[in-house]
Design an enzyme around this catalytic site. Structure first.
Site, PDB file in Angstrom:
ATOM      1  N   ARG A  88       0.813  -1.208   0.000  1.00 53.44           N
ATOM      2  CA  ARG A  88       0.000   0.000   0.000  1.00 53.44           C
ATOM      3  C   ARG A  88       0.851   1.264   0.000  1.00 53.44           C
ATOM      4  O   ARG A  88       0.298   2.366  -0.080  1.00 53.44           O
ATOM      5  CB  ARG A  88      -0.885   0.026   1.266  1.00 53.44           C
ATOM      6  CG  ARG A  88      -2.323  -0.474   1.040  1.00 53.44           C
ATOM      7  CD  ARG A  88      -3.021  -0.498   2.399  1.00 53.44           C
ATOM      8  NE  ARG A  88      -4.451  -0.350   2.346  1.00 53.44           N
ATOM      9  CZ  ARG A  88      -5.313  -1.366   2.477  1.00 53.44           C
ATOM     10  NH1 ARG A  88      -4.888  -2.602   2.578  1.00 53.44           N
ATOM     11  NH2 ARG A  88      -6.606  -1.131   2.497  1.00 53.44           N
ATOM     12  N   ARG A 125     -21.977  -1.680   3.528  1.00 52.77           N
ATOM     13  CA  ARG A 125     -21.232  -2.769   4.165  1.00 52.77           C
ATOM     14  C   ARG A 125     -21.238  -2.583   5.676  1.00 52.77           C
ATOM     15  O   ARG A 125     -21.334  -3.540   6.426  1.00 52.77           O
ATOM     16  CB  ARG A 125     -19.786  -2.775   3.643  1.00 52.77           C
ATOM     17  CG  ARG A 125     -18.960  -3.899   4.217  1.00 52.77           C
ATOM     18  CD  ARG A 125     -17.640  -4.035   3.488  1.00 52.77           C
ATOM     19  NE  ARG A 125     -16.661  -3.072   3.929  1.00 52.77           N
ATOM     20  CZ  ARG A 125     -15.450  -2.940   3.385  1.00 52.77           C
ATOM     21  NH1 ARG A 125     -15.093  -3.696   2.368  1.00 52.77           N
ATOM     22  NH2 ARG A 125     -14.612  -2.058   3.854  1.00 52.77           N
ATOM     23  N   ARG A 131     -18.354  -3.457  10.336  1.00 55.26           N
ATOM     24  CA  ARG A 131     -16.925  -3.188  10.491  1.00 55.26           C
ATOM     25  C   ARG A 131     -16.717  -1.839  11.152  1.00 55.26           C
ATOM     26  O   ARG A 131     -17.296  -0.837  10.733  1.00 55.26           O
ATOM     27  CB  ARG A 131     -16.234  -3.209   9.125  1.00 55.26           C
ATOM     28  CG  ARG A 131     -15.548  -4.524   8.857  1.00 55.26           C
ATOM     29  CD  ARG A 131     -14.912  -4.544   7.500  1.00 55.26           C
ATOM     30  NE  ARG A 131     -13.859  -3.533   7.332  1.00 55.26           N
ATOM     31  CZ  ARG A 131     -13.005  -3.549   6.325  1.00 55.26           C
ATOM     32  NH1 ARG A 131     -13.069  -4.497   5.424  1.00 55.26           N
ATOM     33  NH2 ARG A 131     -12.086  -2.609   6.227  1.00 55.26           N
TER      34      ARG A 131
HETATM   35  P1  AMP Z   1      -8.702  -3.617   4.073  1.00 50.93           P
HETATM   36  O1  AMP Z   1      -9.487  -4.760   4.595  1.00 50.93           O
HETATM   37  O2  AMP Z   1      -7.753  -4.005   2.964  1.00 50.93           O
HETATM   38  O3  AMP Z   1      -9.565  -2.437   3.686  1.00 50.93           O
HETATM   39  O4  AMP Z   1      -7.763  -3.110   5.269  1.00 50.93           O
HETATM   40  C1  AMP Z   1      -8.335  -2.621   6.466  1.00 50.93           C
HETATM   41  C2  AMP Z   1      -7.313  -1.801   7.240  1.00 50.93           C
HETATM   42  O5  AMP Z   1      -6.181  -2.620   7.570  1.00 50.93           O
HETATM   43  C3  AMP Z   1      -6.721  -0.623   6.485  1.00 50.93           C
HETATM   44  O6  AMP Z   1      -7.556   0.527   6.525  1.00 50.93           O
HETATM   45  C4  AMP Z   1      -5.414  -0.415   7.269  1.00 50.93           C
HETATM   46  O7  AMP Z   1      -5.650   0.203   8.509  1.00 50.93           O
HETATM   47  C5  AMP Z   1      -4.990  -1.854   7.541  1.00 50.93           C
HETATM   48  N1  AMP Z   1      -4.126  -2.365   6.461  1.00 50.93           N
HETATM   49  C6  AMP Z   1      -4.424  -3.347   5.550  1.00 50.93           C
HETATM   50  N2  AMP Z   1      -3.396  -3.552   4.719  1.00 50.93           N
HETATM   51  C7  AMP Z   1      -2.414  -2.697   5.091  1.00 50.93           C
HETATM   52  C8  AMP Z   1      -1.118  -2.410   4.606  1.00 50.93           C
HETATM   53  N3  AMP Z   1      -0.605  -3.051   3.536  1.00 50.93           N
HETATM   54  N4  AMP Z   1      -0.386  -1.467   5.247  1.00 50.93           N
HETATM   55  C9  AMP Z   1      -0.883  -0.819   6.310  1.00 50.93           C
HETATM   56  N5  AMP Z   1      -2.108  -1.016   6.800  1.00 50.93           N
HETATM   57  C10 AMP Z   1      -2.877  -1.944   6.206  1.00 50.93           C
END
Ligand code: AMP
Length: 185
Positions: A88, A125, A131
């Site tokens: 990311r 969602r 969530r």
């Molecule tokens: P997601 O389910 O992919 O939307 O991820 C949910 C949350 O997890 C994000 O908003 C971040 O807080 C954290 N997160 C997920 N992937 C990463 C990453 N590669 N680097 C940092 N934080 C992450």
């Protein structure tokens, strides 16, 4: 196949990633899911991650990179994987390159969607899945962070010649077909 799926929060990455990984027989590795699993199990990593997730900020690399490195060492990821939500940041791209030790990412799927559609989907969602990071203020922050830190990565993978863009608006099966068409092109 070593694949990445990118796109703003709410573009449908998780939904599409589950279908693609099943069809291709490669594991779906979602950092968000790994954090949520850690949280559910009450690990210290999960508790650390929660502080950032609830605020819509990125979890620090010191926590995130090691978790991905370990997951990629698992037997099932040896012949390919679909990474969802990682890398990311530009720094995470360099980390991932290091973990792969010369093996290339074959394709990076970028799912696109406009902001209004995204906020609507995420609010939906939130009422369905509950969530903690799906409330309007946090959603807006997550979109901002995505634009600042993650959107620039598409240019980087474009330069490497592996980026495919797919319109993320529409019905789930239609989007899946668009993805496979783009991957086969
Ligand atoms: P997601 O389910 O992919 O939307 O991820 C949910 C949350 O997890 C994000 O908003 C971040 O807080 C954290 N997160 C997920 N992937 C990463 C990453 N590669 N680097 C940092 N934080 C992450």
């Amino acid at each position: 196949m070593r694949l990445l799926i990118m796109g703003p929060p709410g573009a449908g990455k998780g939904t599409q990633a589950a279908v693609i990984s099943q069809r291709l027989g490669i594991p779906h590795i979602s950092t968000g899911d790994l954090f949520r699993a850690n949280l559910a199990q009450g690990t210290s990593l999960g508790q650390e991650a929660k502080k950032y997730m609830d605020a819509g900020e990125y979890v620090p690399d010191s926590v995130t990179n090691g978790m991905v490195r370990e997951r990629l060492r698992d037997e099932d990821a040896r012949n390919g994987f679909l990474l969802d939500g990682y890398p990311r940041t530009v720094q995470q791209v360099a980390e991932l390159d290091g973990m792969l030790a010369g093996k290339e990412i074959d394709r990076v799927i970028e799912l696109t969607a406009d902001t209004d559609a995204i906020v609507g989907r995420l609010m939906n969602r939130s009422s369905q899945q509950g969530r903690a990071d799906d409330n309007e203020e946090v959603i807006r922050r997550r979109l901002e962070v995505y634009e600042e830190q993650t959107a620039p990565l598409t240019q980087l993978y474009k330069t490497r010649g592996v980026l495919v863009n797919v319109d993320g608006l529409g019905e789930v099966p239609d989007i899946t077909e668009r993805i496979f068409t783009a991957l086969n092109a």
